[in-house]
Motif scaffolding. Structure first.
Motif, PDB file in Angstrom:
ATOM      1  N   CYS A 115       0.881  -1.024  -0.036  1.00  0.00           N
ATOM      2  CA  CYS A 115      -0.015   0.094   0.002  1.00  0.00           C
ATOM      3  C   CYS A 115       0.865   1.387   0.024  1.00  0.00           C
ATOM      4  CB  CYS A 115      -1.009  -0.071   1.222  1.00  0.00           C
ATOM      5  SG  CYS A 115      -2.094   1.496   1.392  1.00  0.00           S
ATOM      6  N   VAL A 118      -1.484  -1.520  -3.622  1.00  0.00           N
ATOM      7  CA  VAL A 118      -2.696  -1.650  -3.303  1.00  0.00           C
ATOM      8  C   VAL A 118      -3.146  -0.352  -2.780  1.00  0.00           C
ATOM      9  CG1 VAL A 118      -3.892  -2.755  -1.384  1.00  0.00           C
ATOM     10  CG2 VAL A 118      -2.269  -3.934  -2.631  1.00  0.00           C
ATOM     11  N   PRO A 119      -4.391   0.272  -3.319  1.00  0.00           N
ATOM     12  CA  PRO A 119      -4.968   1.411  -2.589  1.00  0.00           C
ATOM     13  C   PRO A 119      -5.247   1.578  -1.038  1.00  0.00           C
ATOM     14  CG  PRO A 119      -6.751   0.147  -3.908  1.00  0.00           C
ATOM     15  CD  PRO A 119      -5.405  -0.619  -4.165  1.00  0.00           C
ATOM     16  N   GLN A 120      -5.054   2.172  -0.263  1.00  0.00           N
ATOM     17  CA  GLN A 120      -5.478   2.405   0.937  1.00  0.00           C
ATOM     18  C   GLN A 120      -7.056   2.434   1.099  1.00  0.00           C
ATOM     19  OE1 GLN A 120      -3.323   3.176   3.855  1.00  0.00           O
ATOM     20  NE2 GLN A 120      -5.319   2.099   4.665  1.00  0.00           N
ATOM     21  N   ALA A 121      -7.699   2.781   0.313  1.00  0.00           N
ATOM     22  CA  ALA A 121      -9.410   2.644   0.271  1.00  0.00           C
ATOM     23  C   ALA A 121      -9.641   1.331   0.306  1.00  0.00           C
ATOM     24  CB  ALA A 121      -9.837   3.193  -1.049  1.00  0.00           C
ATOM     25  N   GLY A 122      -8.976   0.308  -0.649  1.00  0.00           N
ATOM     26  CA  GLY A 122      -9.257  -0.952  -0.620  1.00  0.00           C
ATOM     27  C   GLY A 122      -9.151  -1.904   0.826  1.00  0.00           C
ATOM     28  N   LEU A 123      -8.347  -1.221   1.729  1.00  0.00           N
ATOM     29  CA  LEU A 123      -7.999  -1.720   2.773  1.00  0.00           C
ATOM     30  C   LEU A 123      -8.870  -1.175   4.053  1.00  0.00           C
ATOM     31  CD1 LEU A 123      -3.963  -1.610   2.790  1.00  0.00           C
ATOM     32  CD2 LEU A 123      -5.416  -3.735   2.715  1.00  0.00           C
ATOM     33  N   GLU A 124      -9.717  -0.299   3.768  1.00  0.00           N
ATOM     34  CA  GLU A 124     -10.718   0.225   4.726  1.00  0.00           C
ATOM     35  C   GLU A 124     -11.925  -0.847   5.212  1.00  0.00           C
ATOM     36  OE1 GLU A 124     -10.562   3.168   6.221  1.00  0.00           O
ATOM     37  OE2 GLU A 124      -8.770   3.567   4.988  1.00  0.00           O
ATOM     38  N   LEU A 134      -7.880  -7.398  -3.537  1.00  0.00           N
ATOM     39  CA  LEU A 134      -8.115  -5.749  -2.935  1.00  0.00           C
ATOM     40  C   LEU A 134      -8.187  -4.831  -4.200  1.00  0.00           C
ATOM     41  CD1 LEU A 134      -5.614  -5.888  -0.014  1.00  0.00           C
ATOM     42  CD2 LEU A 134      -8.104  -5.972   0.133  1.00  0.00           C
ATOM     43  N   THR A 135      -7.545  -5.185  -5.536  1.00  0.00           N
ATOM     44  CA  THR A 135      -7.428  -4.183  -6.425  1.00  0.00           C
ATOM     45  C   THR A 135      -8.762  -4.374  -7.385  1.00  0.00           C
ATOM     46  OG1 THR A 135      -5.935  -5.781  -7.729  1.00  0.00           O
ATOM     47  CG2 THR A 135      -4.905  -3.827  -6.451  1.00  0.00           C
ATOM     48  N   GLY A 136      -9.549  -5.300  -6.879  1.00  0.00           N
ATOM     49  CA  GLY A 136     -10.738  -5.498  -7.841  1.00  0.00           C
ATOM     50  C   GLY A 136     -10.618  -6.581  -8.820  1.00  0.00           C
TER      51      GLY A 136
END
Length: 497
Positions: free
Chosen positions: A90, A95-101, A166-168
């Motif tokens: 991240c 990996v986007p931080q939004a994906g870890l929310e 996590l990245t879709g």
């Protein structure tokens, strides 16, 4: 760049939230972990570095600082590998931080990028449920964590699959819970034990009321055979009890898979076990054998051969049903409500009182041997029964006894009467409740008073006799405690001297 990933640390049976903060900045390549990590956490650097490289993922070239917050709590275990790896990715923008929310992660990574199971999955899932987070775990641990209803658990096989999820780029279905196991596991049958009617009766009483039992007998008399048949006499655990037991075994890394543990646990530690192994311990304490036996049976063979320290630590759990392990930073309390079965020889050589073999021990040796069990500990046994060795002729003439199924039926019926009357087992009756449910007739009262003087009973022993008599009456489907019930209860009190 700074990245944050949620995970959990196990403290006793509780999952405490931990935030893995990863900062990557320019400078000479370095890697530092702070936040009271243990050796396994510090070594994550090499595992994560190799895993990222072999998975075709970038490793940062610069100054890396990993902080495990809150910093004052000790962190141990390899399950920090996955959140640290995600934090590094991240911080590099992979990996986007939004994906870890709303996502928590826990798992060990292999050098090839595969994810490996970690202990305590059930407890970690409870932590995620409390915060409303989804949980990423290795596939083998995810099915265990999926036992907890209400939390979404995903079980990727590798670090690459985690990134794609996590990245879709990849869809993962929540891990299904393992199939529930409702039936009793195969246990030996009481039919296999010839003779020993009194010992079998003591086993039945112990199972019905949850009473602690000490068996004294020569080698080969059948003490271990009897003990192994105790779990078959006990009822299956209810859902709340099963979840409690499963949490303990999961935290200790002893969970064998499958559904919730519905069968009462049976633990038989060796006499060489340390007091820490028995009650639990470690820098961050984990459950010991007495907690692994919670809601089940703890069998201690060769009872006097256990160390004095190991025996004495049993006294408080036998009374309270919990054990407290104190360390410099915190105290941890584990449940430990178990049925204690203990077995011992009558003397060091084992043959005192045997009709066919002579004892080689002196009276002083026998006294020292019996003295290894302190009076206060012996006083906590509700039942003490002699298990004599039968001769081949006696074994041949012994009638066939009852099956485990037949005895278990009486045990379950007696337990139902206890719960309908007082809402708990007879072993758990104390004080006013004990007096309320153990009213004696004048003749029974006179018998108990005479026995108290003759046997020099302590107040604790007095109450234990009342509890055992109450259980015997329940097995006989009798509400009042008759004189015969009390008389039988008195036969299970004996001295080891």
């Amino acid at each position: 760049m700074l990245a944050q990933v949620r995970t959990y640390s196990l403290y006793g049976l509780e999952a405490v939230p931990v935030t893995v903060e990863v900062d990557v900045s320019a400078g000479m390549p370095s890697y530092t972990v702070v936040g009271l990590p243990d050796k396994a956490v510090e070594e994550s650097r090499e595992r994560v570095r190799a895993a990222l490289k072999n998975a075709g993922l970038p490793y940062p070239q610069g100054r890396v600082v990993v902080n495990l917050a809150p910093a004052e709590q000790r962190k141990e275990g390899s399950h920090y590998d996955l959140p640290i790896a995600l934090g590094l990715l991240c911080a590099q923008g992979v990996v986007p931080q939004a994906g870890l929310e709303g996502v928590a992660a826990a798992g060990e990574v292999g050098l090839d990028g595969e994810l490996r199971p970690v202990p305590g999955a059930v407890n970690l899932a409870l932590g995620a449920l409390a915060e409303g987070f989804r949980l990423l775990m290795p596939a083998a641990s995810a099915r265990e964590a999926a036992l907890i209803e209400g939390v979404e658990v995903y079980g990727p096989q590798s670090l690459r699959q985690v990134v794609e999820f996590l990245t879709g780029e990849r869809a993962l279905e929540p891990a299904p819970p393992p199939d529930a196991v409702e039936a009793l596991e195969a246990v030996p049958d009481l039919l296999d034990v010839k003779g020993q009617a009194k010992a079998k009766r003591a086993l039945e009483i112990a199972a019905a009321g949850g009473h602690h039992l000490l068996m004294v007998g020569t080698p080969g008399s059948g003490k271990t055979m009897l003990a192994k048949r105790m779990p078959g006499l006990l009822p299956l655990l209810g859902r709340e009890e099963a979840l409690e037991v499963t949490r303990i075994h999961s935290a200790a890394g002893k969970f064998a898979g499958g559904g919730l543990i519905r069968t009462p646990p049976y633990r038989a530690p060796h006499a060489t076990i340390s007091d820490v192994g028995l009650i639990g311990g470690g820098s961050v304490p984990k459950p010991g054998e007495i907690s692994l036996a919670h809601r089940g049976v703890l069998f201690m063979d060769e009872f006097p051969e256990f160390s004095r320290d190991a025996l004495e630590v049993l006294r408080q759990p036998l009374e309270d049903g919990t054990v407290t392990v104190s360390r410099a930073r915190a105290s941890f309390t584990f449940p430990a409500r178990f049925l204690l079965l203990a077995a011992m020889n009558p003397c060091p050589c084992g043959w005192f009182g045997d009709p066919e073999r002579n004892c080689a021990c002196t009276p002083a040796q026998r006294m020292r041997y019996a003295g290894r069990i302190s009076g206060p500990l012996l006083d906590r046994f509700d039942l003490v029964v002699e298990v004599p060795r039968l001769t081949p002729e006696e074994l041949a003439r012994a009638p066939e006894g009852e099956s485990t199924a037949a005895v278990r039926e009486r045990v379950l019926a007696a337990r139902e009467r206890m719960k309908a009357r007082q809402g708990k087992l007879n072993r758990e009756l104390f004080g006013r409740a004990l007096r309320q449910h153990t009213v004696l007739s004048p003749s029974s009262e006179a018998l108990l008073q005479a026995a108290t003087k003759r046997l020099a009973l302590t107040a604790r022993s007095y109450d234990r006799i009342l509890r055992v008599a109450r259980t015997i009456a329940d097995l006989s489907n009798s509400e009042p405690i008759q004189e015969a019930h009390l008389a039988e209860a008195l036969t299970y009190r004996r001295s080891l001297g």
